[in-house]
Design a protein around this motif. Sequence first.
Motif, PDB file in Angstrom:
ATOM      1  N   TYR A 240     -63.057  11.311-118.126  1.00  0.00           N
ATOM      2  CA  TYR A 240     -61.771  10.658-117.883  1.00  0.00           C
ATOM      3  C   TYR A 240     -61.982   9.336-117.163  1.00  0.00           C
ATOM      4  O   TYR A 240     -62.982   9.138-116.468  1.00  0.00           O
ATOM      5  CB  TYR A 240     -60.862  11.544-117.024  1.00  0.00           C
ATOM      6  CG  TYR A 240     -60.288  12.729-117.754  1.00  0.00           C
ATOM      7  CD1 TYR A 240     -59.002  12.699-118.288  1.00  0.00           C
ATOM      8  CD2 TYR A 240     -61.030  13.896-117.908  1.00  0.00           C
ATOM      9  CE1 TYR A 240     -58.473  13.793-118.951  1.00  0.00           C
ATOM     10  CE2 TYR A 240     -60.512  14.989-118.576  1.00  0.00           C
ATOM     11  CZ  TYR A 240     -59.232  14.930-119.096  1.00  0.00           C
ATOM     12  OH  TYR A 240     -58.710  16.014-119.761  1.00  0.00           O
ATOM     13  N   HIS A 242     -60.197   7.134-114.253  1.00  0.00           N
ATOM     14  CA  HIS A 242     -59.204   7.150-113.180  1.00  0.00           C
ATOM     15  C   HIS A 242     -58.978   5.730-112.687  1.00  0.00           C
ATOM     16  O   HIS A 242     -59.907   5.059-112.237  1.00  0.00           O
ATOM     17  CB  HIS A 242     -59.660   8.022-112.011  1.00  0.00           C
ATOM     18  CG  HIS A 242     -58.723   7.943-110.844  1.00  0.00           C
ATOM     19  ND1 HIS A 242     -57.481   8.543-110.847  1.00  0.00           N
ATOM     20  CD2 HIS A 242     -58.828   7.297-109.642  1.00  0.00           C
ATOM     21  CE1 HIS A 242     -56.875   8.299-109.711  1.00  0.00           C
ATOM     22  NE2 HIS A 242     -57.661   7.540-108.966  1.00  0.00           N
ATOM     23  N   PRO A 247     -52.024   8.749-109.896  1.00  0.00           N
ATOM     24  CA  PRO A 247     -52.312  10.184-109.748  1.00  0.00           C
ATOM     25  C   PRO A 247     -53.288  10.662-110.821  1.00  0.00           C
ATOM     26  O   PRO A 247     -53.435  10.032-111.871  1.00  0.00           O
ATOM     27  CB  PRO A 247     -50.943  10.836-109.910  1.00  0.00           C
ATOM     28  CG  PRO A 247     -50.165   9.878-110.750  1.00  0.00           C
ATOM     29  CD  PRO A 247     -50.631   8.506-110.334  1.00  0.00           C
ATOM     30  N   GLN A 248     -53.933  11.781-110.569  1.00  0.00           N
ATOM     31  CA  GLN A 248     -54.882  12.318-111.537  1.00  0.00           C
ATOM     32  C   GLN A 248     -54.199  12.653-112.854  1.00  0.00           C
ATOM     33  O   GLN A 248     -54.819  12.569-113.921  1.00  0.00           O
ATOM     34  CB  GLN A 248     -55.581  13.557-110.964  1.00  0.00           C
ATOM     35  CG  GLN A 248     -56.709  14.085-111.853  1.00  0.00           C
ATOM     36  CD  GLN A 248     -57.497  15.207-111.210  1.00  0.00           C
ATOM     37  OE1 GLN A 248     -57.049  15.819-110.246  1.00  0.00           O
ATOM     38  NE2 GLN A 248     -58.684  15.488-111.731  1.00  0.00           N
ATOM     39  N   SER A 249     -52.952  13.013-112.802  1.00  0.00           N
ATOM     40  CA  SER A 249     -52.225  13.342-114.028  1.00  0.00           C
ATOM     41  C   SER A 249     -52.121  12.158-114.982  1.00  0.00           C
ATOM     42  O   SER A 249     -51.892  12.330-116.180  1.00  0.00           O
ATOM     43  CB  SER A 249     -50.823  13.849-113.681  1.00  0.00           C
ATOM     44  OG  SER A 249     -50.101  12.864-112.944  1.00  0.00           O
ATOM     45  N   ALA A 250     -52.291  10.935-114.456  1.00  0.00           N
ATOM     46  CA  ALA A 250     -52.228   9.734-115.303  1.00  0.00           C
ATOM     47  C   ALA A 250     -53.594   9.314-115.833  1.00  0.00           C
ATOM     48  O   ALA A 250     -53.688   8.330-116.580  1.00  0.00           O
ATOM     49  CB  ALA A 250     -51.611   8.580-114.504  1.00  0.00           C
ATOM     50  N   ASP A 251     -54.645  10.036-115.487  1.00  0.00           N
ATOM     51  CA  ASP A 251     -55.984   9.659-115.938  1.00  0.00           C
ATOM     52  C   ASP A 251     -56.084   9.723-117.457  1.00  0.00           C
ATOM     53  O   ASP A 251     -55.515  10.620-118.096  1.00  0.00           O
ATOM     54  CB  ASP A 251     -57.036  10.575-115.312  1.00  0.00           C
ATOM     55  CG  ASP A 251     -57.198  10.334-113.827  1.00  0.00           C
ATOM     56  OD1 ASP A 251     -56.575   9.392-113.302  1.00  0.00           O
ATOM     57  OD2 ASP A 251     -57.951  11.099-113.186  1.00  0.00           O
ATOM     58  N   ARG A 253     -58.047  10.290-120.909  1.00  0.00           N
ATOM     59  CA  ARG A 253     -59.195  10.994-121.455  1.00  0.00           C
ATOM     60  C   ARG A 253     -59.999  10.034-122.316  1.00  0.00           C
ATOM     61  O   ARG A 253     -59.506   9.487-123.291  1.00  0.00           O
ATOM     62  CB  ARG A 253     -58.751  12.211-122.278  1.00  0.00           C
ATOM     63  CG  ARG A 253     -59.919  13.142-122.578  1.00  0.00           C
ATOM     64  CD  ARG A 253     -59.476  14.445-123.184  1.00  0.00           C
ATOM     65  NE  ARG A 253     -59.083  14.293-124.577  1.00  0.00           N
ATOM     66  CZ  ARG A 253     -58.820  15.292-125.405  1.00  0.00           C
ATOM     67  NH1 ARG A 253     -58.885  16.544-124.947  1.00  0.00           N
ATOM     68  NH2 ARG A 253     -58.475  15.081-126.653  1.00  0.00           N
TER      69      ARG A 253
END
Length: 761
Positions: A240, A242, A247-251, A253
């Motif tokens: 991913y 970053h 936030p991590q949810s927006a990282d 893939r």
Amino acid sequence: MIAALGRCRLIVVLLLLGLPAGAPSAAFAAGPSAPQYPATPRVDVVETQFGEAIADPYRWLENDVRTDKAVAGWVEQQNAATDAYLAKLPQREWFTRRIRELMDYERFGLPQKAGGRYFYTRNSGLQNQSQLFVRKGLAGKPRLLIDPNTWASDGATALDDWAPSRDGKLVAYAVQDAGSDWRTIRVRDTKSGKDLADELQWVKFSAIAWIGSEGFLYSRFPAPRDGAQFQEASRGQAVYFHRIGTPQSADERVYATPDRPELNHRARVTWDGRWAVITTSQGTDSKFELHAIALAGQLRGRLSASMQRDWAAVELVGGLDDNWRLIEGVGDSLWFVTNAGAAKGKVVRADLDRFIPPGRKNGHTPSLGCGPVDGEPCGTEDDPPWTFHDVVPERVDTLTRGQIVGDRLLLSFLKDASTRAEMLSLDGKPVQAIRLSAIGTASGFSGRPGDAETFYTFASFNQPPAVFRFDSRTGKSLPFAVPRVSFDPADYEVEQRTFTSRDGTRVPMFLVRKRGIAQAGRAVPTLLYGYGGFDVSQVPSFSAVRMAWLEAGGAFALANLRGGGELGKVWHEAGRLANKQNVFDDFIAAGEYLIARGVTPKNSLVIQGGSNGGLLVGAVVNQRPDLFAAAVPQVGVMDMLRFDRFTAGRYWVDDYGYPSKEADWRVLRAYSPYHNLKAGVAYPPVLVTTADTDDRVVPAHSFKYAAALQAANPGGKPHLIRIETRAGHGSGKPTDKVIEEGADILGFLSAWSGLEVDPRP
């Protein structure tokens, strides 16, 4: 007082026999007799596998100690019995004190340079965890940036990997708690010394690869089921991106293989920011696939919008057939170390300029025009859009690593399992050898193209790691941090020998003793260590625990068994899968050699190994219980028929084979330590060690093995298990725990080998 009286009694016995302290005999006073073991319930679990009924009476010990009260109670009772036994050992107090003294020296990690700043770790001596410092310029004043010693009252939360951004303004760092393989990544502002809000979870087996200062690539797994994070098999890793401040949810893939969840992926970014290289593996076997991502749009400022959408990865190497390790990139050329067609390694260069679109040259960010995003193949098998060129051909010595520093290639080779370093031009022409002071291991040499400065460490069995600054323009090394220690390295002799294994193979081995013992040819209690697997090379290194054993008058031997990487690909192949018995034969032959050559008396040879080395110790104790005076298998893989069902165990099929395949199963069944214990056999004293948070080799392996060993020989010599709390497979262990464990192990081994502290040189 009890320990002191025990030592006095042992010395009196030795004097009555006319022997000097430190010299064992067949009549030496052995350690305390075995305690009464806690009762371990047996369950009626029998499974038929390939026509054979396999009993597993201790299957219930596979349950997680954190959630199963019965397992937790068993652990508590076993630890109580073991602690009471270890407290009686006459030498344990001396080893505790001396290991602590030997560890009390200032030590440094290798500096990393970014944005004119130097980042490095330092431990003042007995701190539980090393701290991260930063200084402006090489002569700048050190400033404490991260202190993990403040994170947990027991010191069991550690600073693991860390990486500064290219401008040095930020540091991404990984936090390891209780020795677990799981990591949490956080980001710290270098100037303020404060953490940003960024926090990344479920990270394991990951690198941190910055893309400019905007963010970094990292690898993570899907969140495990509740309560299963320390046992569930690791699958579905992906790379991913970053972006700092999100936030991590927006990282995003970047690279994944959902149709092949068994694959692992790690990312590196070349120093000039032009390429990301994804290295893919299936298990622990050193065979990789390579994919390249062109990081167009350039990374000195904000990332381009197209980069947020398009992470087109182009396959460079497929098939998981050979070892490939990125050295570095310069422009559109990438250098690699590989054993493809070269068993001991060579250097190749990949020129990727043919599939760079013209727009890229003008600073635009078009799609690559091929690959998984565009749906068009990048060239053909006969005419790929890149070319590999041999730069440094295979040699007699094993090539282990390469770096580009300034405009030079710095290569590290293993010659008889000891490091030899060399500097070459980027086209592979020799420039000069890098002189190292003695038999030992040089590591590091990390740098970057265009900057002639790099750092490396040099260590040996009798020399803690010293850090040197190397200038690739002049070829000169200068000390950066040389430790001051409480012993004289010159008092110890490091030798390299070879012995003959069962099938006639010549196997190398290091032997370390006090110089006076070696010159006099005195036979003394000897600790033999081995690993033998996963292409891992056993090389000279410093250990304060090991040095305490040497100071006490013992000898230490490190056997370079087949299965390791010391002599290249062929050496590894000769000790894996159906050839695994070669590893055990090598280790047994090493012990027989040490006895036959008068290094150690027969009743004074003790053995130790960790992880795959714990498996080694368990297997050879079963096969030759008469040969060893005592054994310590640490965090070992002991149930070879179920190892692939837990956490990282599925990766090990590359070296061990598949328990689900009959041919592999029969090989595994023949040497599995847990399954080959036999009632009534006079096994030597065994101290099993493991930890409750070991999610690499789950503690169930050691639990089941220790229970079976106690049941097989209940009236024999002690068979104990030491279970550390809030600790894992080994990394991140606080200094206090290292000292305690080391003293317990050496106290146990000295009691059963007859080693008494000998002050003579």
